[in-house]
Each structure stands twice: as C-alpha cells, then as structure tokens.
Motif scaffolding. Structure first.
Motif, PDB file in Angstrom:
ATOM      1  N   ASN A 120       0.829  -1.215   0.000  1.00 34.81           N
ATOM      2  CA  ASN A 120       0.000   0.000   0.000  1.00 34.81           C
ATOM      3  C   ASN A 120       0.860   1.261   0.000  1.00 34.81           C
ATOM      4  O   ASN A 120       0.488   2.270  -0.593  1.00 34.81           O
ATOM      5  N   TYR A 121       2.014   1.168   0.621  1.00 32.47           N
ATOM      6  CA  TYR A 121       2.938   2.303   0.601  1.00 32.47           C
ATOM      7  C   TYR A 121       3.425   2.555  -0.826  1.00 32.47           C
ATOM      8  O   TYR A 121       3.447   3.683  -1.294  1.00 32.47           O
ATOM      9  N   MET A 123       1.816   1.765  -3.527  1.00 33.07           N
ATOM     10  CA  MET A 123       0.670   2.281  -4.280  1.00 33.07           C
ATOM     11  C   MET A 123       0.477   3.769  -4.030  1.00 33.07           C
ATOM     12  O   MET A 123       0.292   4.551  -4.971  1.00 33.07           O
ATOM     13  N   ILE A 124       0.534   4.160  -2.764  1.00 30.39           N
ATOM     14  CA  ILE A 124       0.367   5.568  -2.421  1.00 30.39           C
ATOM     15  C   ILE A 124       1.478   6.396  -3.067  1.00 30.39           C
ATOM     16  O   ILE A 124       1.256   7.511  -3.549  1.00 30.39           O
ATOM     17  N   LEU A 127       0.703   6.926  -6.655  1.00 28.44           N
ATOM     18  CA  LEU A 127      -0.362   7.918  -6.834  1.00 28.44           C
ATOM     19  C   LEU A 127       0.130   9.320  -6.478  1.00 28.44           C
ATOM     20  O   LEU A 127      -0.609  10.302  -6.623  1.00 28.44           O
ATOM     21  N   ILE A 138      -7.252   6.790   2.210  1.00 27.13           N
ATOM     22  CA  ILE A 138      -7.695   6.021   1.038  1.00 27.13           C
ATOM     23  C   ILE A 138      -7.807   4.502   1.229  1.00 27.13           C
ATOM     24  O   ILE A 138      -8.814   3.916   0.861  1.00 27.13           O
ATOM     25  N   PRO A 139      -6.805   3.838   1.818  1.00 25.89           N
ATOM     26  CA  PRO A 139      -6.932   2.374   1.923  1.00 25.89           C
ATOM     27  C   PRO A 139      -8.142   1.931   2.753  1.00 25.89           C
ATOM     28  O   PRO A 139      -8.581   0.791   2.645  1.00 25.89           O
ATOM     29  N   ALA A 142     -13.028   2.049   1.326  1.00 28.06           N
ATOM     30  CA  ALA A 142     -13.951   0.952   1.023  1.00 28.06           C
ATOM     31  C   ALA A 142     -13.856  -0.034   2.172  1.00 28.06           C
ATOM     32  O   ALA A 142     -12.861  -0.721   2.321  1.00 28.06           O
TER      33      ALA A 142
END
Lengths: 269, 283
Positions: A120-121, A123-124, A127, A138-139, A142
């Motif tokens: 996730n790091y 991915m961030i 982005l 964000i993570p 949802a």
C-alpha cells in the motif's frame, strides 16, 4: 439476576475496577500536577494546567488535532457513501457474479489494509500522495465491514415499503435514500462510532505515510513528541497523552451505553 | 439501475488496496530489486533466506508467546468482569465503565502511560520496589522481563473489550436455569462451572479466535516502548515487517514476510468463518 452477592465478591469486583482505572487516573494526576509530584502522591499537591500549556506550545498539537478531525471525517464520509451504494447493490439486486463479488469484498475482513503496509505504501507512492491526509484515508475508504453490516440491515427492510415507494414513482436511488437509509440509522451510528474510534486511534499506517506536521495525526504527533530522544519531561508527555485521548474519552463518558453496544455489534458481526 | 455501477466506487478501492496488494506481495516475494531499479526473478530464494533468518523465527515465536500470554488471561478476566457486571451489584455502572475504558484509548497513549510505569529507577514500578529497598530494574531493557511487561499492559487494554461479548451472551441466558439450579441447592460456583460456563463456550471460542487474529496486528506499542528490543526479545511479525520495509528498505524481503502473515491470517479466518460459524449462532 437475583440473590445477594457475597460482600467479598463485591469487594473483589471493586478492587479490580480500581486497579483497572488506576493507570488512567495516574495519567490525569501527573498531567494536572507540577513535575515534582509526578511520582509523589500528596493531597496537598497544587493543581496546575501548566503541563498542558507547555505541551501545546512545544509541539503543533493544534495542527495535529485539525489533521485527525479532518482524517476521521474524511474516512467516515467516504465509508458511508461507498458502503451504502455497495450494500444496496448486494441487498436489493440480483446480478450475475454477485456471490463472487461479495466473497471478494469479505476478503478484506480477514486481510485488512493494516497488514498490507508494504504494497500500500508503494501504491500511495505511485499515486503521488505520500505525506498527505488522503494517503492515510484512502486504503480504508472501502470498508468490507461497513458493506457487510449495511447489507444485513438492508436485507431486513420490508418489501411493502419498497413497493409503496415505487408506486409513488420513486426511482432506485430515491428508494435507497428515502426508505433504506432512514431505516438503517442504528447501523450507521454503530458503525460510525467504531470507525471514528478506530481511526482516531490508528497509528502504524499514518506513521508510515506521513512525514510532516501538515499531515500527521495526533497519535503520530504524540509519538514524535514523546520520543525519549527529545528529553521532554514526563509531566508534559502525560499532558500530551491526555490531550490525545480526551475527545474520545469524553464522548465515551457521555454515550457510554451507545459505545458499548456499538463495539459489541461491530465485534459480533 | 445497474448494480455494478453501485458497486464500482467501492470495488475500485478494494481492488487497489486489498486485492492488488495481496497479489503484488506474492509477486514481489519472488523477486529481488537491484540497485539500478531492475527486478530479478529469484524463485524461492527469499523464502530460503527467511527460513535461515533467526530474527524471523524469533518474531514468530514471540507472536506465539504474546498470544499465549495475553489471550487466556484476558478471557478469564473478561468472563469474571462480565459475571460481576451482570449481577445486581452496587455501582455496577461504575464497574462496567472502569473495565471497558481502556478499550477506547489509543494504543499509543496507553503505551506512553505504561512506559512510565516501567521506566528504570524513576518509574512507578521501581519507586514501589524502592519502598522495599529493592534496586531499580530495567523492565523493558531486559530480555527476561520485556515480554511479560508488554503482556500485562495488553491484558489491561483488552479484557474489557472481551467482557462485552460475555455480557451480551449472559444476558441471553435464561434466568430459569440459575433459579432451577438454586432450587436444587446447587452452589453458585457449581452452577457456574456446570451450567453457565458450558453455555458460554461458543462465546469463548469466538472471542479466542478473534483475539488470536488481533494479536498479529497489535504492534503500535512496540514503536515507542521497545522498538522490538532488547535484542529482538519483544519483536513481533508485523513489527519486523515494518522494520525490514521502512528501516532496512528491503521491500522484497518485507513482501516475503508479509506472505507468511497473510497465510496465517487467512488460515485463522477460514477457521473462524468455516468451522465456528457452522456451530455458533449469533443472529
């Protein structure tokens, strides 16, 4: 339950309760007295708010407060909107692949974003959001848990109410807004309390993705402030600790029953 | 109205931050990154180094002791608390409040408070020892005491949370059972042991498995209390992943370690959804 409880048992219950409240009581004691009374308990110790004033002046706690409030509100709003729409899809529509889709949603219940910190790091980073408040949020936007809870609730909405709304000419989104959402109020409140508590307290992920005063939430700010290297004295650290937990603690004292019920619902699923 | 359209926003985020990362973790565990940024496929090499990494095993074993140290005791205390709070006892509102309060506090604040209890010489625990002329002890700095110290703190934090599940279960039990037992002349302890406790078994299993899952995620306190030390005596798997990824900057190895954590968590979850849900009925 009836019958009298043995006095010995009552004393034991009280003893345990006092033991349980002691660490918190201690934090308040130390925060509200001058540093020389941090470990000496005397009834004549003078009360002071100096520790709070000094903590507030030594680190940007005002900014941290704002960051945390923005963060939990952002997450809650995102979660409520996304999960309401998704839960409505699962509860009300029959579509191909809904079973698999729902199973894929539930996967997040077992593997939460908290353990996917490495990817996730990345991915961030891709982005371009590193060191921002949305990066923390964000993570979690949802939420499988919210979708699950709302789907259960939505499924119990009586068909007659839906039919009545349809006869009056309401479209699917109007039915969602006018019939489903109001009936799910208790679920929204329970989920909201748990979500706010969770993200107010969350630490590891915000620690990883933030790196500046502008994006750091309270928990991370407190950890940075209280690090032994900084040499800040103990009474001031406890004052900062009390500041960090005070809003939730006050909310809990005011809405005790609601908190306990919400946590219970959230835990049992 | 297309159901997929309703699902879309949540689905995009779930894929981006749950499904894709899971697959990417597995993929990255099979590669190493070179200094120039290229990735090289290395098969199971990362897993071989992991099997030979003593810190990995230490973390795993610590996770085991951490779970064993915290869970049975918090569950026993939770049950005791629930039984008391469920009685018509003087001040039960206060009792419930006192037991449950640690649950709503941030772990990081809790760690700060307890850090002070364990501070050598100046801390509360050593001040108490001082009253008995005992010398100070570096509680969190000694491999022999660091784990027990953290375990005590986590028990304090979690028991009240587990209590509410027992409380819910106790309130569902029919009071007739206890009355009947009382009429038969059964003692309170006998009634509890032979009637109440067995009836609460599903709750116990449920709480236990959730507690095990939770014990893998609880690492916040390590960041400020021990950093996994001394000499990795208090490190836990997730904390080690955090260190490898963000202190040692070895994301391939961090991915490999994450795969282990994912396998553990999925196994536990399958156990919970598959086995337990068939036997326990909550709704």
């Amino acid at each position: 339950m009836n019958g009298r409880t043995h006095p010995l048992e009552v004393s034991a219950a009280w003893f345990l309760a006092l033991l349980w409240i002691a660490p918190l009581a201690y934090a308040f004691w130390s925060a509200l007295h001058p540093p020389e009374y941090a470990t000496s308990f005397s009834l004549t110790a003078p009360l002071t708010l100096q520790n709070f004033v000094r903590a507030w002046n030594q680190a940007p706690f005002g900014r941290y407060y704002i960051n945390t409030v923005v963060l939990v509100v952002l997450i809650l709003i995102g979660q409520l909107i996304l999960s309401t729409l998704a839960a409505y899809a699962f509860a009300r529509f029959k579509f191909k692949g809904s079973g698999i889709a729902f199973a894929l949603v539930l996967l997040q219940l077992m593997i939460m974003p908290d353990v996917l910190i490495v990817e996730n790091y990345r991915m961030i980073g891709k982005l371009g959001l590193l060191d921002t408040i949305p990066a923390i949020a964000i993570p979690y936007l949802a939420s499988a848990f919210a979708i699950f809870l709302l789907r259960q609730t939505f499924k119990s909405v009586p068909q007659e109410l839906v039919d009545a709304a349809r006869v009056e000419g309401a479209g699917p989104l109007q039915i969602l807004w006018k019939v489903y959402v109001p009936l799910a109020r208790p679920t929204y409140i329970a989920f909201g309390l748990v979500s706010v508590s969770y993200h107010w307290n969350n630490f590891l992920w915000p620690l990883i993705v933030t790196n500046s005063v502008e994006s750091r939430p309270l928990t991370v700010g407190l950890a940075v402030f209280g690090a032994p290297e900084t040499g800040v004295d103990w009474s001031i650290i406890t004052a900062a600790t009390v500041m960090t937990m005070a809003p939730l603690l006050i909310a809990f004292l005011l809405f005790q029953r609601l908190f306990v019920q919400s946590f219970m619902r959230a835990g049992i699923r | 109205m297309n159901a997929w359209l309703l699902l879309l926003p949540a689905a995009v985020l779930l894929v981006a931050f749950t499904h894709y990362p899971i697959l990417a973790t597995i993929r990255h565990s099979l590669f190493i990154s070179r200094r120039n940024g290229t990735e090289v496929f290395v098969g199971l090499d990362n897993y071989r180094s992991m099997a030979a990494d003593p810190i990995f095993w230490k973390a795993l074993i610590n996770n085991f002791w951490f779970a064993l140290g915290t869970i049975p005791t918090s569950i026993a205390l939770a049950l005791l608390m629930a039984v008391w709070v469920n009685r018509n006892m003087r001040g039960r509102g206060f009792l419930r409040l006192a037991y449950f309060t640690p649950t709503v506090l941030p772990m990081i604040a809790v760690a700060n408070i307890w850090l002070f209890f364990y501070t050598p010489d100046y801390g509360l625990l050593d001040q108490l020892r001082g009253l008995f002329d005992l010398a100070g002890w570096n509680w969190l700095g000694s491999p022999s005491t660091v784990m027990p110290c953290l375990i005590v703190m986590v028990i304090w934090k979690e028991a009240g949370f587990f209590m509410i599940f027992y409380l819910a279960a106790l309130q569902q039990l029919s009071p007739d059972l206890e009355e009947a037992a009382a009429v038969e002349g059964a003692s309170r302890w006998y009634t509890f042991r032979r009637i109440t406790f067995p009836l609460l078994m599903p709750t116990t299993l449920f709480v236990a498995i959730n507690a095990v899952i939770n014990s893998f995620k609880l690492v916040d306190h390590l960041v400020i209390m021990t950093k996994g030390g001394p000499n990795n005596a208090s490190t836990l798997l997730l904390y080690y992943i955090y260190e490898v990824a963000f202190t040692f900057q070895d994301s391939a190895y961090a991915a490999t370690l994450t795969v282990v954590l994912l396998v553990l968590l999925s196994t536990l979850a399958l156990l919970k959804f598959g086995y337990l849900d068939r036997r326990i009925h909550y709704q």
